[in-house]
Enzyme design. Structure first.
Site, PDB file in Angstrom:
ATOM      1  N   HIS A 197     -10.149  51.495  -7.331  1.00  0.00           N
ATOM      2  CA  HIS A 197      -9.695  50.356  -8.150  1.00  0.00           C
ATOM      3  C   HIS A 197      -8.315  49.895  -7.728  1.00  0.00           C
ATOM      4  CE1 HIS A 197      -9.040  47.931 -11.817  1.00  0.00           C
ATOM      5  NE2 HIS A 197      -7.811  48.420 -11.773  1.00  0.00           N
ATOM      6  N   GLU A 198      -7.407  50.848  -7.511  1.00  0.00           N
ATOM      7  CA  GLU A 198      -6.048  50.474  -7.109  1.00  0.00           C
ATOM      8  C   GLU A 198      -6.035  49.852  -5.720  1.00  0.00           C
ATOM      9  OE1 GLU A 198      -3.850  50.270  -9.260  1.00  0.00           O
ATOM     10  OE2 GLU A 198      -4.920  51.424 -10.787  1.00  0.00           O
ATOM     11  N   HIS A 234      -6.653  46.223  -5.853  1.00  0.00           N
ATOM     12  CA  HIS A 234      -5.475  45.374  -6.047  1.00  0.00           C
ATOM     13  C   HIS A 234      -4.770  45.104  -4.719  1.00  0.00           C
ATOM     14  CE1 HIS A 234      -5.726  45.161 -10.327  1.00  0.00           C
ATOM     15  NE2 HIS A 234      -5.561  46.462 -10.517  1.00  0.00           N
ATOM     16  N   HIS A 255      -4.123  41.474  -2.972  1.00  0.00           N
ATOM     17  CA  HIS A 255      -2.811  41.043  -2.479  1.00  0.00           C
ATOM     18  C   HIS A 255      -2.907  40.573  -1.038  1.00  0.00           C
ATOM     19  CE1 HIS A 255       1.668  42.095  -1.611  1.00  0.00           C
ATOM     20  NE2 HIS A 255       1.547  40.839  -2.006  1.00  0.00           N
TER      21      HIS A 255
END
Length: 228
Positions: free
Chosen positions: A102-103, A106, A110
């Protein structure tokens, strides 16, 4: 203002949000701990999964760091750091892999210039000012002038907008995580539903935070109208 000292009937608006927030926090913690005990069949750690996903997406300028705390995992777009808690960084559980993926979602957002993320990031200064200053103006508005209350509400709206924009960002990161875990065969197909449960539980906390912020704004607007 309402006939009884310290009595605010608009507070009833917040009760559903408070109950939902308590439930969401309990749900994410219990689900994380449950699947922290379920080891993935392939045995990859969260750090290994994160590194693989970053590399497979052509992202080589993000460093992975281990940080203290439970569920303290996050991606820092300013410093390009993927920070994973010890249980996630070193663990090979379904929970560890799911949170790490999940991280990375991100970080991929980006790198790809995902529009909702750019909008949310642009709202960070507004949200920081709103969350720190709004209640000062709101309190002064009750004591001194409704004009200050209006300023406080406007500042609070900035924080609410940030919360609202957080939802598509978080849901998309989870969707990217599930797709990557499945398509890259990091976990087996029968483990995917477990990862979805972990990330769905985590998403509840963001939904609860947004609901609380929106209801609080409605409450403030009602109070403002009643003062008129």
């Amino acid at each position: 203002m309402y006939g009884y000292p310290f009595y605010d009937p608009t507070f009833i608006i917040m009760i559903p949000a408070i109950i939902f927030a308590v439930y969401a926090q309990a749900k994410v913690k219990s689900t994380f701990l449950k699947y922290l005990r379920v080891q993935s069949k392939k045995g990859y750690t969260g750090a290994q999964v994160a590194q693989y996903m970053l590399h497979s997406n052509g992202i080589d300028d993000v460093q992975i760091e281990m940080v203290a705390g439970m569920l303290s995992d996050h991606y820092d777009p300013r410093r390009k750091r993927l920070r994973l808690s010890q249980d996630v960084y070193m663990g090979a559980s379904i929970a560890s892999i799911s949170v790490a993926a999940h991280e990375v979602g991100h970080a991929i957002q980006h790198a790809r210039g995902y529009t909702p993320l750019k909008i949310r990031n642009s709202l960070v200064p507004v949200a920081n000012i709103g969350s720190s200053m709004a209640w000062i103006f709101i309190t002064l508005g009750f004591i001194i002038s409704p004009a200050l209350l209006d300023i406080g509400i406007m500042l609070f709206i900035g924080a609410v907008l940030f919360q609202v924009m957080t939802l598509p960002v978080e849901f998309n990161a989870s969707s990217r995580a599930i797709n990557e875990l499945g398509s890259s065969h990091i976990i087996y197909a029968d483990e995917i539903p477990y990862s979805k449960k972990v990330l769905s539980a985590a998403a509840l906390t963001y939904v609860a935070a947004t609901a609380s912020a929106v209801l609080q704004l409605i409450r403030l607007l009602l109070i403002r109208n009643q003062r008129d």
